[in-house]
Design a protein around this motif. Sequence first.
Motif, PDB file in Angstrom:
ATOM      1  N   HIS A 193       0.937  -1.113  -0.017  1.00 53.10           N
ATOM      2  CA  HIS A 193       0.049  -0.081   0.011  1.00 53.10           C
ATOM      3  C   HIS A 193       0.916   1.167  -0.065  1.00 53.10           C
ATOM      4  O   HIS A 193       0.444   2.148  -0.411  1.00 53.10           O
ATOM      5  CB  HIS A 193      -0.988   0.123   1.062  1.00 53.10           C
TER       6      HIS A 193
ATOM      7  N   LEU B 239       0.245   5.240  -1.510  1.00 46.14           N
ATOM      8  CA  LEU B 239       0.324   6.670  -0.617  1.00 46.14           C
ATOM      9  C   LEU B 239       1.361   7.375  -1.268  1.00 46.14           C
ATOM     10  O   LEU B 239       1.268   8.758  -0.952  1.00 46.14           O
ATOM     11  CB  LEU B 239       0.575   6.280   0.805  1.00 46.14           C
TER      12      LEU B 239
ATOM     13  N   GLU C 198      -9.448   4.047  -2.483  1.00 48.20           N
ATOM     14  CA  GLU C 198      -8.507   4.886  -1.664  1.00 48.20           C
ATOM     15  C   GLU C 198      -8.450   4.570  -0.120  1.00 48.20           C
ATOM     16  O   GLU C 198      -9.550   4.151   0.311  1.00 48.20           O
ATOM     17  CB  GLU C 198      -8.886   6.543  -2.046  1.00 48.20           C
ATOM     18  N   PRO C 199      -7.126   4.594   0.209  1.00 52.00           N
ATOM     19  CA  PRO C 199      -6.907   4.450   1.880  1.00 52.00           C
ATOM     20  C   PRO C 199      -7.972   5.303   2.554  1.00 52.00           C
ATOM     21  O   PRO C 199      -7.642   6.503   2.479  1.00 52.00           O
ATOM     22  CB  PRO C 199      -5.438   4.385   2.031  1.00 52.00           C
ATOM     23  N   ILE C 200      -8.413   4.741   3.635  1.00 53.05           N
ATOM     24  CA  ILE C 200      -9.424   5.794   4.470  1.00 53.05           C
ATOM     25  C   ILE C 200      -8.589   6.284   5.822  1.00 53.05           C
ATOM     26  O   ILE C 200      -7.960   5.150   6.538  1.00 53.05           O
ATOM     27  CB  ILE C 200     -10.856   5.040   4.854  1.00 53.05           C
ATOM     28  N   LEU C 201      -8.204   7.333   5.965  1.00 51.69           N
ATOM     29  CA  LEU C 201      -7.452   7.980   7.103  1.00 51.69           C
ATOM     30  C   LEU C 201      -8.229   7.555   8.520  1.00 51.69           C
ATOM     31  O   LEU C 201      -9.740   8.066   8.636  1.00 51.69           O
ATOM     32  CB  LEU C 201      -7.132   9.402   7.273  1.00 51.69           C
ATOM     33  N   GLN C 202      -7.639   7.005   9.674  1.00 50.55           N
ATOM     34  CA  GLN C 202      -8.120   6.584  10.675  1.00 50.55           C
ATOM     35  C   GLN C 202      -8.455   7.973  11.404  1.00 50.55           C
ATOM     36  O   GLN C 202      -7.636   8.740  11.404  1.00 50.55           O
ATOM     37  CB  GLN C 202      -7.414   5.547  11.422  1.00 50.55           C
TER      38      GLN C 202
ATOM     39  N   LYS D 155      -5.355  10.466  13.299  1.00 49.44           N
ATOM     40  CA  LYS D 155      -4.191  10.494  12.449  1.00 49.44           C
ATOM     41  C   LYS D 155      -3.925  11.709  11.710  1.00 49.44           C
ATOM     42  O   LYS D 155      -4.903  12.223  11.164  1.00 49.44           O
ATOM     43  CB  LYS D 155      -4.314   9.029  11.631  1.00 49.44           C
TER      44      LYS D 155
ATOM     45  N   GLU E 186      -3.193  14.373   8.764  1.00 51.33           N
ATOM     46  CA  GLU E 186      -3.368  14.412   7.351  1.00 51.33           C
ATOM     47  C   GLU E 186      -1.901  14.300   6.593  1.00 51.33           C
ATOM     48  O   GLU E 186      -1.343  14.848   6.947  1.00 51.33           O
ATOM     49  CB  GLU E 186      -4.226  15.595   7.030  1.00 51.33           C
TER      50      GLU E 186
ATOM     51  N   ASP F 261      -1.717   4.129   9.456  1.00 48.41           N
ATOM     52  CA  ASP F 261      -2.497   5.039   9.988  1.00 48.41           C
ATOM     53  C   ASP F 261      -3.914   4.971   9.075  1.00 48.41           C
ATOM     54  O   ASP F 261      -4.817   5.961   9.151  1.00 48.41           O
ATOM     55  CB  ASP F 261      -2.044   6.614   9.670  1.00 48.41           C
ATOM     56  N   TYR F 262      -3.873   4.084   8.000  1.00 45.59           N
ATOM     57  CA  TYR F 262      -5.073   3.964   7.134  1.00 45.59           C
ATOM     58  C   TYR F 262      -5.895   2.431   7.288  1.00 45.59           C
ATOM     59  O   TYR F 262      -5.301   1.536   7.736  1.00 45.59           O
ATOM     60  CB  TYR F 262      -4.388   4.309   5.647  1.00 45.59           C
TER      61      TYR F 262
ATOM     62  N   CYS G 234      -7.244   0.038   4.566  1.00 42.24           N
ATOM     63  CA  CYS G 234      -7.192  -0.048   3.096  1.00 42.24           C
ATOM     64  C   CYS G 234      -7.799  -1.297   2.780  1.00 42.24           C
ATOM     65  O   CYS G 234      -8.421  -2.226   3.491  1.00 42.24           O
ATOM     66  CB  CYS G 234      -5.441  -0.585   2.915  1.00 42.24           C
TER      67      CYS G 234
END
Length: 693
Positions: A90, A94, A363-367, A370, A372, A379-380, A382
């Motif tokens: 992944h 990023l 798209e990876p989702i930000l937790q 965490k 930006e 932190d994501y 996936c």
Amino acid sequence: MEAFRKKLPGLLPSQKEERLAKKQFQQSFEAVLLPTRSSTGWYIDPGRLLEVLLYKYHFLCDGPKLRLWGDGREIGGRHSVLVSISIANHELQLRGLSYHDPKEVYPLLICYESDSRDNLEENLTKPNFLEDWLSTLACEVYLCGDHMFLQNVIGGEGELSPTSAEGWNLYSVTKKEEKSDVAKSGLRTDVEYKFDRPLPNNLFPSIPLSHVIFCVLHGTVRIVEKLLNLEIENAISEGNKLEQTNSCLSKEDLIQNLEVNVNKRQVRQGNFRVLFDKTGKPEPVSLNKDSALAIISPPPVAKEATYPHVLANVVPSRKVVCNLPPGVKRFLQLPEMLTEFDVVQMIWQSFYEMVQILRSDPEPILQPGKPEGSLLVDDYICGYNGSQIEKYTFHAERFYQLFICRYTWKNLTPYMCKLIDYAPMFMKQLDIPLSRFQAEGGEHANYLHNCYYFQHTTRHGGGCKSDPIVSLFSNMWKRLCHDIKHGDNLESSQAFEEYVMKHTAAYCIQRNWRGLMLRRKLNPAKFVKNPVNFQDKITNVRLVADLDILPQKRPPKLLTGCLSAVTFVLAGSVPKHNNKRYTQADIVRLVCSNGGKVRKNIPGQTKGRSTKKFVILYNGSTSKSSKMPGVIRQAVRRRYPVVTYDYLFDTLEKNNNLKLSVSDYEVDLTGIRKKFPLNLALTSNILVENVIS
């Protein structure tokens, strides 16, 4: 270049410096990647390549996730096989890197001939360099490719053929009748499948079956071709019925409407045609990736009139009744009354939605909590989310149920079953989207390899005399060195330079060690350092030959059995012998038990083909070359003997060392000899005497 050197002295490097740089580059390439000759090609050390890749992808936190991909292709007008690796982590997403960039595909093996089982065994198991390396890896490895490559790698000869009774499913032993099985709820997607198929002939047993991923791109093309072929057959049948009712429409009109709808989407530059053979049967439609996606894609908004549905004015609009359970109808949200065109439209729409989900890279989702723009994978979140999996399951179920209603389960293809049964399982189990295992990057790499092949080899006037395959590996090494040395991490670049220097020094020492040991072992009193005449040179040669450090020749391998060192190729059915029936499997066991070998077919007529001699066993004779099997025509071209099965039976029944005359067992090849005039009788005797002796 020389004129610029004279006009601008000191600005450009001299010829001596240029030759020294080329020599150092070649030494580093040979020292690090260790290119080695295989049966029909070349391969490099996969462990060394992975070590180099870790300098380029220094930002991988949890180790690499490798994608092992292979496929047959053409390079320089010749059939070849490419086996490569690439990174599927992944972290690349990023950092804005593409998983299908051809420069991110790194070849491990390039060999000539097709991706048949015989050729893969010759190049991957002698020596077994790739499996030995895979068995020592601690990271995840995924094997991917089209169905033909996968079935030849993990299965044996015809074991996983799509046309076999139980080989259409790569992952589990299932019969063809099980294509119609559903769960108690009536839904196909509720059936739980396992990855439990025994594969004793797998070339890569270290890779679990749950990590063998099919190519979505190849599956899409094959399924669209199947859907078009089915509708063409239905259109012909519908046209015949209309002609009997004195209707104004005919089957030619329906086929023409289909061609017009397809050509409006600019398939084949608007020159798509449905072809028919001499008997009037339609030939199978063949498409590429872009054409298949253009056919199944819906028209843009407000342009439905410009781009109508492919089957508009082809499929009738009469009402049909779908005999589905009430629970299934509620799940699929089907209306009470449907027309044939509505059913076909839903099938194509559901398939399009399935392909769009599988070809997308979510798209990876930000937790929460965490920062930006973080580049840490932890932190994501996936992979596919719940809504995407639920949407895909709905369309897969609708595609399956409506397809069964219109075409019956017998027309389900292996790729359809993969998308319906196993794609949802991969989406739930893997955190890597299936789009990263497509063959798109490998196909683009093939294009770059062909461009480099024609520009940097002796083909068509190139100036380089090195082997074309080695040149491709050398070009990959050049790009890797450039990317690492000009990367964004200075520590990684410096560590890579030290890594290359150490391996180059060790390689030079090992290369010169043999000569050093020879000079130390020689007796200075008897050895002439600078021989000036022929007698001194002969003395040195004898002294070197007497050294113990030189490798001794291996003793010749003793072959046992009356058929030792003979390779047979079977053609046609096996006749009765002494009122006993024999099958080809019986003949294979009979030949192998007496020291012989049986090959499925004759190798291709290319540079890297085998030099073995073959004896063709054929039951029957004909004067028409058109009725002769292809293997017989190839045998005549290459002057292999074609004899009857009595030759084998008589050889086994008589004395083991008896050499039988081929002329007594020759097959009547009058018709094919006229087409390929060769002195077959003379060449057959010579070949068989060389083979059996």
